[in-house]
Design a protein around this motif. Structure first.
Motif, PDB file in Angstrom:
ATOM      1  N   MET A   1       0.849  -1.167   0.000  1.00  0.00           N
ATOM      2  CA  MET A   1       0.000   0.000   0.000  1.00  0.00           C
ATOM      3  C   MET A   1       0.896   1.232   0.000  1.00  0.00           C
ATOM      4  SD  MET A   1      -2.938  -1.144   2.642  1.00  0.00           S
ATOM      5  CE  MET A   1      -2.734  -2.865   3.052  1.00  0.00           C
ATOM      6  N   THR A   2       0.484   2.180  -0.761  1.00  0.00           N
ATOM      7  CA  THR A   2       1.313   3.369  -0.873  1.00  0.00           C
ATOM      8  C   THR A   2       0.481   4.621  -0.684  1.00  0.00           C
ATOM      9  OG1 THR A   2       0.960   3.487  -3.253  1.00  0.00           O
ATOM     10  CG2 THR A   2       2.868   2.232  -2.511  1.00  0.00           C
ATOM     11  N   GLY A   3       1.148   5.725  -0.423  1.00  0.00           N
ATOM     12  CA  GLY A   3       0.474   7.011  -0.329  1.00  0.00           C
ATOM     13  C   GLY A   3       0.169   7.413   1.088  1.00  0.00           C
ATOM     14  N   GLY A  14     -10.507   5.428   7.084  1.00  0.00           N
ATOM     15  CA  GLY A  14     -11.292   6.112   6.066  1.00  0.00           C
ATOM     16  C   GLY A  14     -12.257   5.217   5.309  1.00  0.00           C
ATOM     17  N   TRP A  15     -12.275   3.938   5.643  1.00  0.00           N
ATOM     18  CA  TRP A  15     -13.163   3.026   4.937  1.00  0.00           C
ATOM     19  C   TRP A  15     -14.625   3.367   5.214  1.00  0.00           C
ATOM     20  CZ3 TRP A  15     -11.733  -2.822   4.622  1.00  0.00           C
ATOM     21  CH2 TRP A  15     -10.535  -2.962   3.936  1.00  0.00           C
ATOM     22  N   ARG A  44      -9.466   2.162  -3.523  1.00  0.00           N
ATOM     23  CA  ARG A  44      -9.762   3.494  -2.991  1.00  0.00           C
ATOM     24  C   ARG A  44      -8.701   4.505  -3.433  1.00  0.00           C
ATOM     25  NH1 ARG A  44     -12.999   4.651   1.093  1.00  0.00           N
ATOM     26  NH2 ARG A  44     -11.426   5.971   2.043  1.00  0.00           N
ATOM     27  N   SER A  45      -7.449   4.081  -3.454  1.00  0.00           N
ATOM     28  CA  SER A  45      -6.367   4.981  -3.884  1.00  0.00           C
ATOM     29  C   SER A  45      -6.527   5.360  -5.349  1.00  0.00           C
ATOM     30  CB  SER A  45      -4.995   4.323  -3.664  1.00  0.00           C
ATOM     31  OG  SER A  45      -4.748   4.138  -2.307  1.00  0.00           O
ATOM     32  N   LEU A  46      -6.846   4.371  -6.185  1.00  0.00           N
ATOM     33  CA  LEU A  46      -7.048   4.645  -7.610  1.00  0.00           C
ATOM     34  C   LEU A  46      -8.239   5.574  -7.817  1.00  0.00           C
ATOM     35  CD1 LEU A  46      -6.387   1.125  -9.157  1.00  0.00           C
ATOM     36  CD2 LEU A  46      -4.978   3.176  -9.404  1.00  0.00           C
ATOM     37  N   GLU A  47      -9.327   5.335  -7.096  1.00  0.00           N
ATOM     38  CA  GLU A  47     -10.499   6.197  -7.211  1.00  0.00           C
ATOM     39  C   GLU A  47     -10.169   7.616  -6.798  1.00  0.00           C
ATOM     40  OE1 GLU A  47     -13.394   4.151  -4.816  1.00  0.00           O
ATOM     41  OE2 GLU A  47     -13.913   2.767  -6.416  1.00  0.00           O
ATOM     42  N   ALA A  48      -9.377   7.781  -5.748  1.00  0.00           N
ATOM     43  CA  ALA A  48      -8.991   9.106  -5.286  1.00  0.00           C
ATOM     44  C   ALA A  48      -8.124   9.821  -6.322  1.00  0.00           C
ATOM     45  CB  ALA A  48      -8.245   9.010  -3.957  1.00  0.00           C
TER      46      ALA A  48
END
Length: 52
Positions: A1-3, A14-15, A44-48
């Motif tokens: 997981m990154t970011g 944040g889920w 979620r990261s890609l959606e953001a």
């Protein structure tokens, strides 16, 4: 997981209810919990990123 704030375990804070519902369903279907957490967090990261 990154970011920044999207790293484990802070990403779980944040889920949404829908994320947790997906998590429970996938684990009940036999998928490993760590794999599911990673997949949902990546989604979620890609959606953001796409929302920017």
């Amino acid at each position: 997981m990154t970011g920044g704030e999207e790293t484990f375990p802070s990403a779980l804070d944040g889920w949404t209810a829908e994320d947790w519902q997906e998590y429970r369903r996938r684990v009940e279907d036999g998928e490993g919990s760590v794999r599911v957490m990673d997949a949902i967090t990546r989604r979620r990261s890609l959606e953001a990123e796409m929302a920017r």
